[in-house]
Design an enzyme around this catalytic site. Structure first.
Site, PDB file in Angstrom:
ATOM      1  N   TYR A  62      93.275  38.589  85.512  1.00  0.00           N
ATOM      2  CA  TYR A  62      92.920  37.946  86.894  1.00  0.00           C
ATOM      3  C   TYR A  62      91.724  37.245  86.779  1.00  0.00           C
ATOM      4  CZ  TYR A  62      96.301  41.001  89.437  1.00  0.00           C
ATOM      5  OH  TYR A  62      97.481  41.862  89.697  1.00  0.00           O
ATOM      6  N   LEU A 211     103.191  41.410 102.468  1.00  0.00           N
ATOM      7  CA  LEU A 211     103.340  40.138 103.202  1.00  0.00           C
ATOM      8  C   LEU A 211     104.049  38.990 102.466  1.00  0.00           C
ATOM      9  CD1 LEU A 211      99.867  40.081 104.784  1.00  0.00           C
ATOM     10  CD2 LEU A 211     101.755  41.068 105.453  1.00  0.00           C
ATOM     11  N   ARG A 213     103.505  37.508  99.584  1.00  0.00           N
ATOM     12  CA  ARG A 213     102.453  36.425  99.371  1.00  0.00           C
ATOM     13  C   ARG A 213     102.014  35.696 100.393  1.00  0.00           C
ATOM     14  NH1 ARG A 213     101.352  37.946  94.029  1.00  0.00           N
ATOM     15  NH2 ARG A 213     103.351  38.277  92.930  1.00  0.00           N
ATOM     16  N   GLY A 214     102.102  36.142 101.584  1.00  0.00           N
ATOM     17  CA  GLY A 214     101.335  35.597 102.848  1.00  0.00           C
ATOM     18  C   GLY A 214     102.456  34.876 103.672  1.00  0.00           C
ATOM     19  N   SER A 217     102.841  36.287 106.923  1.00  0.00           N
ATOM     20  CA  SER A 217     102.016  36.163 107.990  1.00  0.00           C
ATOM     21  C   SER A 217     101.907  34.658 108.410  1.00  0.00           C
ATOM     22  CB  SER A 217     100.613  36.741 107.343  1.00  0.00           C
ATOM     23  OG  SER A 217     100.081  36.005 106.240  1.00  0.00           O
TER      24      SER A 217
END
Length: 346
Positions: A62, A211, A213-214, A217
């Site tokens: 990362y 989620l 990857r969003g 949301s």
């Protein structure tokens, strides 16, 4: 939110290791969703630990090591509060491109040496290959981690995105604490074969992408460098179709006085006591919103109603691009179709 007592913790498989019921995934703090704010990232990690969160998840790839160094700075005086889960094996090029997977025993120990240095710690709590290396038997990879455990550099062996067959083979070499795998209202494939195998073997689940990857949301790729811009579920007609599912989730959440993210997290929490959702909060505000999901208790009938309203079969697009999907051992029906190179050596 105050730290939960021992009764509120969840055990990672049959290891005896108990962790807070939500984990903090730190990937997004290192540029995967666009530029990050280091000060806010560290403040978010501190806020998570202060709230009782114990499990921090990262990968040595990362930000090509940036994420580990960031966590190392955040834990300078707080190492005893954190359970560190580290993924290894993914290779990066200088421009951040994908270079394949290397899970040879020598590479495993090499990666661990650099991780310990970047994190500034003397041991890694859970060490796991990020993906199955098609050229290395999983037994060899797990055996190398077992060597690191024997030497005191690692405490537990974890896995990531692996099939039930591969998990069984790995578990025959050394006890596996947990399998990290994407699991959400609209990514439910692990339920059919993988989760029953984990239950049988006494292996926990750290569920990332809760989620999606969003997506659940209502988040959209916007910042430069946001890797979601290439994910099928966020593109064109797929995204327009998926917005209808998001609208249904918003409605269900609103009826309960919740944010969509909170209901999505609460759903995962309610799916089993061995499942620990990994939340990718990049800010203290996102963290606070996610932690509030712990107060939501869903009944069986409510779970069924949510699943009927937002069926996983209705989602448009795969969770990764086609090339990446082919690399996921967890998406294979059986290891028997896999390369002979993954067969156990005599």
């Amino acid at each position: 939110m105050a730290m939960q007592n021992e009764a509120g913790m969840r055990e990672l498989g049959a290891t005896g290791l108990k962790v807070f019921p939500l984990a903090l995934g730190c990937m997004g703090m290192s540029g995967m969703y666009g530029a990050g704010d280091e000060n806010e990232s560290i403040a978010t990690i501190h806020a998570a630990l202060d709230a009782g969160v114990t499990l921090l998840d990262t990968g040595d790839f990362y930000g090509s090591g940036h994420n580990e160094m960031l966590i190392g700075r955040a834990l300078k005086d707080r190492r005893d509060k954190a359970v560190l889960s580290v993924k290894f094996g993914a290779l990066r090029s200088p421009d951040g491109g994908w270079g394949g997977v290397d899970a040879r025993p020598a590479a495993v120990k090499n990666f661990a040496a650099y991780t310990l240095k970047r994190l500034g710690v003397d041991h890694i709590d859970i060490y796991r290959p990020a993906r199955l290396d098609p050229n290395v038997p999983i037994e060899d990879t797990v055996g190398a981690i077992a060597d690191l455990i024997q030497a005191g550099y690692v405490r537990y062996v974890g896995l990531s995105e692996m099939s039930a067959d591969t998990v069984r083979r790995a578990h025959s070499v050394h006890q596996i604490s947990d399998l990290q795998i994407e699991y959400s209202l609209i990514s439910r494939n692990p339920e059919t074969v993988i989760f029953p195998a984990l239950e049988e073997l006494g292996i926990g689940v750290t569920a990332y992408g809760v989620l999606s990857r969003g997506l659940l949301s209502g988040s959209k790729p916007a910042a430069e460098g946001d890797f979601r811009a290439h994910f099928p579920r966020f593109i064109g007609e797929n995204f327009r179709r998926n917005e209808k599912l998001i609208d249904r989730l918003k409605q269900l959440a609103s009826e309960r006085g919740l944010q969509p993210a909170q209901l999505a997290i609460a759903w995962v929490l309610a799916k089993g006591p061995r499942i620990i959702p990994v939340i990718g909060a990049r800010t203290r505000a996102q963290l606070s919103e996610s932690l509030a999901a712990l107060r939501v208790k869903l009944t069986e009938s409510e779970l069924e109603s949510i699943e009927e309203s937002i069926p996983a079969s209705a989602v448009a697009g795969t969770r990764y691009q086609e090339q990446q999907m082919r690399m996921l051992d967890s998406e294979r029906r059986s290891d028997t179709a896999f390369s002979k190179a993954t067969e156990p050596r005599p």
